[in-house]
Motif scaffolding. Structure first.
Motif, PDB file in Angstrom:
ATOM      1  N   GLU A 257       4.042  -2.417  -0.748  1.00 51.51           N
ATOM      2  CA  GLU A 257       2.742  -3.633  -1.111  1.00 51.51           C
ATOM      3  C   GLU A 257       1.466  -3.204  -0.571  1.00 51.51           C
ATOM      4  O   GLU A 257       0.618  -3.432  -1.511  1.00 51.51           O
ATOM      5  N   ALA A 258       1.671  -2.410   0.541  1.00 50.44           N
ATOM      6  CA  ALA A 258       0.407  -2.204   1.113  1.00 50.44           C
ATOM      7  C   ALA A 258      -0.303  -1.071   0.006  1.00 50.44           C
ATOM      8  O   ALA A 258      -1.452  -1.071  -0.492  1.00 50.44           O
ATOM      9  N   SER A 260       0.278  -0.671  -3.226  1.00 54.21           N
ATOM     10  CA  SER A 260      -0.084  -1.106  -4.720  1.00 54.21           C
ATOM     11  C   SER A 260      -1.347  -1.892  -4.506  1.00 54.21           C
ATOM     12  O   SER A 260      -2.015  -1.860  -5.348  1.00 54.21           O
ATOM     13  N   ARG A 261      -1.638  -2.625  -3.401  1.00 54.02           N
ATOM     14  CA  ARG A 261      -2.874  -3.368  -3.336  1.00 54.02           C
ATOM     15  C   ARG A 261      -4.180  -2.235  -3.288  1.00 54.02           C
ATOM     16  O   ARG A 261      -5.042  -2.432  -4.040  1.00 54.02           O
ATOM     17  N   PHE A 264      -4.669  -1.306  -6.995  1.00 56.72           N
ATOM     18  CA  PHE A 264      -5.184  -2.332  -7.921  1.00 56.72           C
ATOM     19  C   PHE A 264      -6.748  -2.242  -7.284  1.00 56.72           C
ATOM     20  O   PHE A 264      -7.617  -2.418  -8.299  1.00 56.72           O
ATOM     21  N   THR A 265      -7.154  -2.165  -6.079  1.00 59.75           N
ATOM     22  CA  THR A 265      -8.280  -2.059  -5.861  1.00 59.75           C
ATOM     23  C   THR A 265      -9.304  -1.057  -6.559  1.00 59.75           C
ATOM     24  O   THR A 265     -10.318  -1.211  -6.921  1.00 59.75           O
ATOM     25  N   ARG A 290       2.999  -2.142 -12.447  1.00 58.98           N
ATOM     26  CA  ARG A 290       2.956  -3.721 -11.856  1.00 58.98           C
ATOM     27  C   ARG A 290       4.557  -4.165 -11.981  1.00 58.98           C
ATOM     28  O   ARG A 290       4.917  -4.673 -11.130  1.00 58.98           O
ATOM     29  N   ASP A 297       9.057  -6.079  -5.115  1.00 56.25           N
ATOM     30  CA  ASP A 297       8.812  -7.495  -4.251  1.00 56.25           C
ATOM     31  C   ASP A 297       9.904  -8.626  -4.388  1.00 56.25           C
ATOM     32  O   ASP A 297      10.463  -8.992  -3.540  1.00 56.25           O
TER      33      ASP A 297
END
Length: 410
Positions: A257-258, A260-261, A264-265, A290, A297
């Motif tokens: 999760e961390a 992937s953020r 995306f950023t 994604r 997730d």
């Protein structure tokens, strides 16, 4: 001054980019921190430069063998970025320098990402990505149109992913930051994808766990005559297995999760625009990346939901068992009350018999006394004896009854 103030303030300047001018090639490797790989790489680097690596540092930019090398230590991986200037007549995709093989070769098994970025000048760019060996490439104008990036995201025979960046207006500082974003996208994308094999493995396990939970729920709903203990044991065992798998995967899914953020950023920071009919670089990555993130997730949330369902079923069964225990206790209390009542009735009967026996014994004593007086020549009139013994006997019986009641009260 607070002892951590300077260090915390300098976090603003941590992890700077390598600033350079085109043409150049950047070789970027990321190694997982497994089996002491990161420490081994830094130790070999220290031997090359003759200075032990700083244990407190998270990154350094060094000059090694006339080349610029940057290493960065992260939570669970280490990255090496080597900047190699290019001569105009040099081939498009030069082989990595021997320096990288010296540093990475012994720990090649821990290599998770290898990326080569070819930075080309605008006047050397003919506008054909096929000239650089790309097949069906994706491309974008980035940095508000000041550069173009191409890649087909296919690994070479040596396992390297290639990107071509054509500089059309970026200075050395912006060029360094742009290549850094591209390298971070590839590194963090691979780190985030580490959870995919684990998620596929857990999917099969969760299917079996969900089927088992359904069977246990049916057994609990049917309220069969069987004892709650076997069902409670089966639920507790299922809960333990879910907790074990959750402990094994929780850290990996949180890291995904961390990471992937960050991906995306960084894609948003590219500020892409389309080139002709080719798919944009970020769109190509997100279209395939994604689903991986969403799948991991969903498995993570499915695992948590299943654990909560098992916990609710466990609580429900424990409540049911508690109610059964309370019903058994109520039955036991009722049985004890009946037994106590019977014992009380027996006790009262024994008390009555005791009064009768004691009274009979006392009357027998008086009778023997009167007979003894008659034998001694003392004449006893029966009517007088009866008048005396009657009230005396009643008085004795009353005294005995009063005494027994008093003992009971105390």
């Amino acid at each position: 001054m607070h002892p951590q103030r300077e260090r915390l303030h300098n976090e603003l300047h941590a992890r700077p980019s390598i600033y350079f001018d085109e043409p150049a090639t950047l070789h970027h490797y990321a190694l997982l921190d497994e089996a002491g790989a990161c420490e081994a790489v830094l130790a070999r680097l220290g031997e090359l430069i003759g200075t032990p690596p700083d244990r407190e540092a998270v990154q350094q930019i060094l000059e090694v063998e006339g080349l610029t090398l940057k290493w960065e230590r992260h939570t669970e991986f280490l990255t090496l970025t080597l900047l190699v200037p290019r001569a105009p007549e040099e081939e498009a995709w030069p082989a990595p320098p021997a320096l990288l093989d010296t540093l990475v070769g012994p720990n090649h098994a821990q290599l998770i990402s290898a990326t080569q970025v070819l930075v080309e000048s605008a006047h050397r760019w003919a506008g054909r990505p096929s000239d650089y060996g790309f097949r069906d490439p994706s491309g974008s104008r980035v940095g508000d149109g000041d550069a173009i990036v191409w890649s087909d995201f296919r690994l070479t025979d040596s396992g390297v992913n290639r990107l071509l960046l054509v500089n059309q207006g970026l200075d050395a500082f912006r060029l360094g930051r742009m290549t850094r974003r591209l390298l971070e996208i590839e590194t963090y994308r691979m780190m985030a994808s580490l959870a995919l094999p684990l998620a596929k493995e857990l999917e099969r396990e969760l299917q079996a766990h969900e089927q088992e939970l359904g069977e246990l729920s049916e057994r609990n709903a049917e309220r069969e005559a069987e004892s709650s203990r076997p069902l409670l044991g089966a639920i507790s065992e299922l809960s333990a297995r879910l907790e074990r798998s959750g402990a094994r995967s929780r850290r990996r899914f949180s890291a995904t999760e961390a990471y992937s953020r960050i991906v995306f950023t960084r894609i948003e920071e590219l500020r892409e625009s389309r080139i002709g009919e080719s798919p944009r670089l970020g769109t190509f990555i997100l279209r395939r990346f994604r689903p991986t993130v969403h799948f991991c997730d969903s498995i993570h949330r499915r695992q948590q939901d299943l654990a909560e369902s098992v916990a609710r079923l466990n609580d429900l069964l424990r409540t049911r068992a508690q109610v059964e225990i309370e019903e058994q206790n109520a039955e036991m209390l009722a049985s004890l009350n009946e037994r106590t009542s019977s014992q009380l009735k027996i006790q009262k009967a024994v008390e009555g018999l005791s009064i009768i026996v004691i009274s009979y014994y006392l009357f027998s004593l008086f009778k023997l006394g009167l007979q003894s007086l008659d034998a001694l020549g003392v004449s006893i009139v029966p009517a007088v004896a009866a008048a005396v013994l009657g009230p005396l006997g009643l008085g004795i019986i009353g005294v005995l009854a009063w005494r027994i009641q008093r003992v009971k009260r105390h």
